[in-house]
Structures are given as structure tokens and as C-alpha cells.
Design a protein around this motif. Structure first.
Motif, PDB file in Angstrom:
ATOM      1  N   PRO A  81      -5.123  -4.152  -8.296  1.00 29.33           N
ATOM      2  CA  PRO A  81      -5.199  -3.320  -7.814  1.00 29.33           C
ATOM      3  C   PRO A  81      -7.129  -2.829  -6.781  1.00 29.33           C
ATOM      4  O   PRO A  81      -7.252  -2.861  -7.980  1.00 29.33           O
ATOM      5  CB  PRO A  81      -4.816  -2.305  -8.170  1.00 29.33           C
ATOM      6  CG  PRO A  81      -3.649  -1.846  -8.699  1.00 29.33           C
ATOM      7  CD  PRO A  81      -4.822  -3.955  -9.324  1.00 29.33           C
ATOM      8  N   LEU A  82      -6.382  -3.288  -5.406  1.00 36.12           N
ATOM      9  CA  LEU A  82      -8.003  -3.208  -4.724  1.00 36.12           C
ATOM     10  C   LEU A  82      -8.147  -1.649  -4.049  1.00 36.12           C
ATOM     11  O   LEU A  82      -7.277  -0.610  -4.510  1.00 36.12           O
ATOM     12  CB  LEU A  82      -7.826  -4.004  -3.874  1.00 36.12           C
ATOM     13  CG  LEU A  82      -8.452  -5.470  -3.519  1.00 36.12           C
ATOM     14  CD1 LEU A  82      -7.766  -6.813  -2.014  1.00 36.12           C
ATOM     15  CD2 LEU A  82      -9.116  -5.585  -4.741  1.00 36.12           C
ATOM     16  N   GLN A  83      -9.477  -0.953  -3.961  1.00 35.71           N
ATOM     17  CA  GLN A  83      -9.215   0.187  -3.962  1.00 35.71           C
ATOM     18  C   GLN A  83     -10.244   0.424  -1.911  1.00 35.71           C
ATOM     19  O   GLN A  83     -11.458   0.170  -2.476  1.00 35.71           O
ATOM     20  CB  GLN A  83     -10.573   1.170  -5.224  1.00 35.71           C
ATOM     21  CG  GLN A  83     -10.175   2.755  -5.031  1.00 35.71           C
ATOM     22  CD  GLN A  83      -9.017   2.827  -4.889  1.00 35.71           C
ATOM     23  OE1 GLN A  83      -8.534   3.558  -6.042  1.00 35.71           O
ATOM     24  NE2 GLN A  83      -8.506   3.871  -4.198  1.00 35.71           N
ATOM     25  N   GLU A 140      -5.397   5.587  -1.484  1.00 37.12           N
ATOM     26  CA  GLU A 140      -4.512   4.816  -2.906  1.00 37.12           C
ATOM     27  C   GLU A 140      -5.495   3.033  -3.059  1.00 37.12           C
ATOM     28  O   GLU A 140      -4.868   2.748  -1.999  1.00 37.12           O
ATOM     29  CB  GLU A 140      -3.361   5.118  -3.053  1.00 37.12           C
ATOM     30  CG  GLU A 140      -3.570   6.814  -2.845  1.00 37.12           C
ATOM     31  CD  GLU A 140      -2.753   7.390  -1.666  1.00 37.12           C
ATOM     32  OE1 GLU A 140      -3.426   6.172   0.248  1.00 37.12           O
ATOM     33  OE2 GLU A 140      -2.603   7.557  -0.975  1.00 37.12           O
ATOM     34  N   ALA A 141      -5.028   2.572  -4.168  1.00 39.65           N
ATOM     35  CA  ALA A 141      -5.335   1.546  -4.433  1.00 39.65           C
ATOM     36  C   ALA A 141      -3.756   0.361  -3.989  1.00 39.65           C
ATOM     37  O   ALA A 141      -2.523   1.058  -3.514  1.00 39.65           O
ATOM     38  CB  ALA A 141      -4.856   1.465  -6.190  1.00 39.65           C
ATOM     39  N   TYR A 142      -3.825  -0.485  -3.785  1.00 41.59           N
ATOM     40  CA  TYR A 142      -3.647  -1.078  -2.732  1.00 41.59           C
ATOM     41  C   TYR A 142      -4.004  -3.131  -3.589  1.00 41.59           C
ATOM     42  O   TYR A 142      -4.899  -3.318  -3.908  1.00 41.59           O
ATOM     43  CB  TYR A 142      -3.375  -1.425  -1.468  1.00 41.59           C
ATOM     44  CG  TYR A 142      -4.828  -2.077  -1.091  1.00 41.59           C
ATOM     45  CD1 TYR A 142      -4.607  -3.233  -0.477  1.00 41.59           C
ATOM     46  CD2 TYR A 142      -6.125  -1.277  -0.627  1.00 41.59           C
ATOM     47  CE1 TYR A 142      -5.944  -3.929  -0.041  1.00 41.59           C
ATOM     48  CE2 TYR A 142      -7.053  -1.758  -0.731  1.00 41.59           C
ATOM     49  CZ  TYR A 142      -6.808  -3.313  -0.260  1.00 41.59           C
ATOM     50  OH  TYR A 142      -8.339  -4.002   0.441  1.00 41.59           O
ATOM     51  N   THR A 143      -2.298  -3.880  -3.130  1.00 41.37           N
ATOM     52  CA  THR A 143      -2.411  -4.987  -3.819  1.00 41.37           C
ATOM     53  C   THR A 143      -2.474  -6.129  -2.282  1.00 41.37           C
ATOM     54  O   THR A 143      -1.420  -5.651  -1.861  1.00 41.37           O
ATOM     55  CB  THR A 143      -1.248  -4.974  -4.927  1.00 41.37           C
ATOM     56  OG1 THR A 143       0.359  -5.237  -4.315  1.00 41.37           O
ATOM     57  CG2 THR A 143      -1.026  -4.978  -6.128  1.00 41.37           C
ATOM     58  N   SER A 163      -5.246 -10.531  -4.924  1.00 39.69           N
ATOM     59  CA  SER A 163      -6.097  -9.043  -6.102  1.00 39.69           C
ATOM     60  C   SER A 163      -5.434  -9.482  -7.123  1.00 39.69           C
ATOM     61  O   SER A 163      -4.451  -8.909  -7.828  1.00 39.69           O
ATOM     62  CB  SER A 163      -5.508  -7.240  -5.233  1.00 39.69           C
ATOM     63  OG  SER A 163      -4.695  -7.777  -4.630  1.00 39.69           O
ATOM     64  N   THR A 177       1.136  -0.965  -0.082  1.00 37.52           N
ATOM     65  CA  THR A 177      -0.137  -0.046   0.090  1.00 37.52           C
ATOM     66  C   THR A 177       0.951   0.816  -0.282  1.00 37.52           C
ATOM     67  O   THR A 177       2.058   1.005   0.006  1.00 37.52           O
ATOM     68  CB  THR A 177      -1.030   0.445   1.580  1.00 37.52           C
ATOM     69  OG1 THR A 177       0.187   0.224   1.952  1.00 37.52           O
ATOM     70  CG2 THR A 177      -1.488  -1.290   1.366  1.00 37.52           C
TER      71      THR A 177
END
Length: 287
Positions: A143-145, A150-153, A140, A29
Motif C-alpha cells: 500500500p502507498l501512503q 489513508e493508504a491506498y493501492t 503498488s 482508496t
């Protein structure tokens, strides 16, 4: 050897033989990267449907104490407060029987959390998902929101034995002797009977309610407020329970709090010949 003593020994053996398993992978993240090396799994209630159980998997980069989780009414709370996790980042996964997964990645320094608790791109591939063991991969694909972040994985793999919660022979209707003792405590609370409330509290619990700097009336008022906050006493009914050992029982209490039907787990401890209230936790809502 009595059946309940044998059941207690079996539980202790199952906890001591449940080893933390290997884990690998990361959560990335804008706050930083959480790298996991160890997996610990245990059974929890689904807070949105307390009659259902899930496997919670704690993924860390340091070893943690498994034994202390085995007798916990709320292993989740005990796990996240383990001394080994102080100032450490960690990842929690909740795995349902159908293999669906939710998550919470926590950064200790800022207590920033990245939560995915709905269908939002998190994918679980479980090769083993039983009451005894959980193993698989959670990731994921894109990328997740997170809300406001911010987006993360995430991409982690893990394998761990599942630590069971308190178990034992089922108690009879009404909770048997532990249930009778708890029913007497509920009656004392309703009648605002301080002597009866004190008699229903275990030696380990009573000091929380009886303060020498308060008058008996003040102690009574405080005890009633706290116990009503802990226990759903409106339309309360004991619906089950297990005898963990000759001196330890866990009751299931259904009741209503602020109009919401709840399930609470109540631990009763036996001192001499007397069963008394030891602790309780809210398991979750009832559908």
C-alpha cells in the motif's frame, strides 16, 4: 502537394488511426474505487525539465475523443477537460523514457487526488515504451501512503497508441516568417504599441483583448498584463519551432519569469499573407 501540407496530412492520419486501447484494474482508496476500462496515450513535456518528453496515459471507464488531442499544445489540460470526463473519476500516469512512472488518481465529485510523484513504492513494468505505443502494468507491491490520507493501492494494465503532438518540418533559425511576426509582437508589447499588438494577434485571439466597453488605453494595459503573464518576455529568445502546416506553426520560446528560466510553446496562425499570435502554453522549467 507541398511538404508542409503533406506533413499535416500525415499528422491527421496518425491521430485518426490512433485508437484508444484496453485497460483493466483498479485504484482503491478510502474515497472509493476507480475501475479503468480504456487507455488513451499522448506526448507531454516534463514540467520540471521542459526539454524532456513523457508519455501521459489517461485511464478511464468511458470512451473519450482522441482527435481533439492531436493538435493541442497542452494535451494534458485538454484531456482532463474533455466533456466525457465531466463527473467521472480517472487515473493519469506519466511514463518516462526509462520506464519510471508517476500517477494522479482524481475523484470527480470531491476533486480528491491521490498523487505519487516521487519514488514511493509505485512500480511500472513496461513491455512497450516507444514514441508510438505504450503497454504495461503499474501497481503498488505494498500500500502507498498519500500525504494526509489513508493508504491506498493501485494495480492497472493498459495498452495504447501514443498520439503525437503538433509536428512538421523544423523552422529555420529565428523561427522563419512566423518567428519574425512573433518578434514584432514582442517589440510592440515592449513599446506599449496598441496598434502593433492588435496587428500581431489573430482574428480568433484579438476579441479576448479588445473590449468595446474599455478605452484603448484600458485595452492596452490589460493586453500587456495578460501577454506578460502568458509569455516569458524577460531575456526572451526563440530557440526552435516546427511548421505544422501552411497556416499553422509552433515556436519554442525560452525566457525568464520571476527569475525562473521557462520554455513556452507559441502557436502562430497565418491569415492571408500574415502570421499572427494564436495561443501559448507554458511547457515547463528549464534546467
Amino acid at each position: 502537394m507541398s511538404r508542409v501540407v503533406l506533413a499535416s496530412l500525415v499528422l491527421a492520419a496518425s491521430v485518426s488511426s490512433a485508437f484508444a486501447g484496453p485497460a483493466s484494474g483498479t485504484v482503491k482508496t478510502s474515497t472509493g474505487t476507480i475501475t479503468v476500462k480504456q487507455a488513451v496515450a499522448y506526448t507531454v513535456r516534463d514540467s520540471r525539465n521542459a526539454r524532456s518528453r513523457q508519455t501521459e496515459v489517461l485511464l478511464t471507464d468511458v470512451p473519450v475523443d482522441l482527435v481533439s488531442l492531436g493538435d493541442a499544445l497542452d494535451p494534458h489540460v485538454r484531456a482532463i477537460n474533455l466533456e466525457a470526463l465531466k463527473d467521472r473519476n480517472y487515473l493519469l500516469l506519466w511514463i518516462s523514457a526509462d520506464g519510471s512512472v508517476t500517477m494522479n488518481a482524481t475523484y470527480a465529485r470531491t476533486m480528491t487526488q491521490y498523487i505519487n510523484d516521487a519514488e514511493g513504492g509505485l512500480k511500472g513494468e513496461m513491455t512497450t515504451n516507444t514514441a508510438a505505443k505504450v503497454e504495461g502494468r503499474v501497481y503498488s507491491p505494498t500500500p502507498l501512503q498519500a500525504m494526509g490520507k489513508e493508504a491506498y493501492t493501485i494495480d492497472v494494465k493498459f495498452s495504447a497508441d501514443v498520439i503525437p503532438g503538433p509536428t512538421g518540418p523544423p523552422l529555420p533559425a529565428g523561427g522563419g516568417e512566423p518567428g519574425k511576426a512573433f518578434t514584432a509582437l514582442m517589440s510592440a508589447i515592449a513599446k506599449k504599441n496598441w496598434a502593433g499588438i492588435k496587428a500581431g494577434l489573430s482574428p480568433a485571439t484579438l476579441p479576448m483583448f479588445e473590449k468595446d466597453y474599455n478605452t484603448p488605453a484600458e485595452n492596452l494595459s490589460s493586453a500587456i498584463d495578460i501577454l506578460k503573464a502568458w509569455l516569458p518576455l524577460d531575456k526572451a529568445k526563440l530557440v526552435g519551432g516546427v511548421l505544422v502546416s501552411d497556416t499553422d506553426a509552433v515556436l519554442e520560446l525560452e525566457g525568464q519569469t520571476y527569475g525562473v528560466r521557462m520554455l513556452t510553446l507559441v502557436r502562430m496562425a497565418k491569415t492571408g499573407a500574415v502570421w499572427q499570435f494564436r495561443e501559448s502554453v507554458t511547457a515547463g522549467m528549464l534546467r
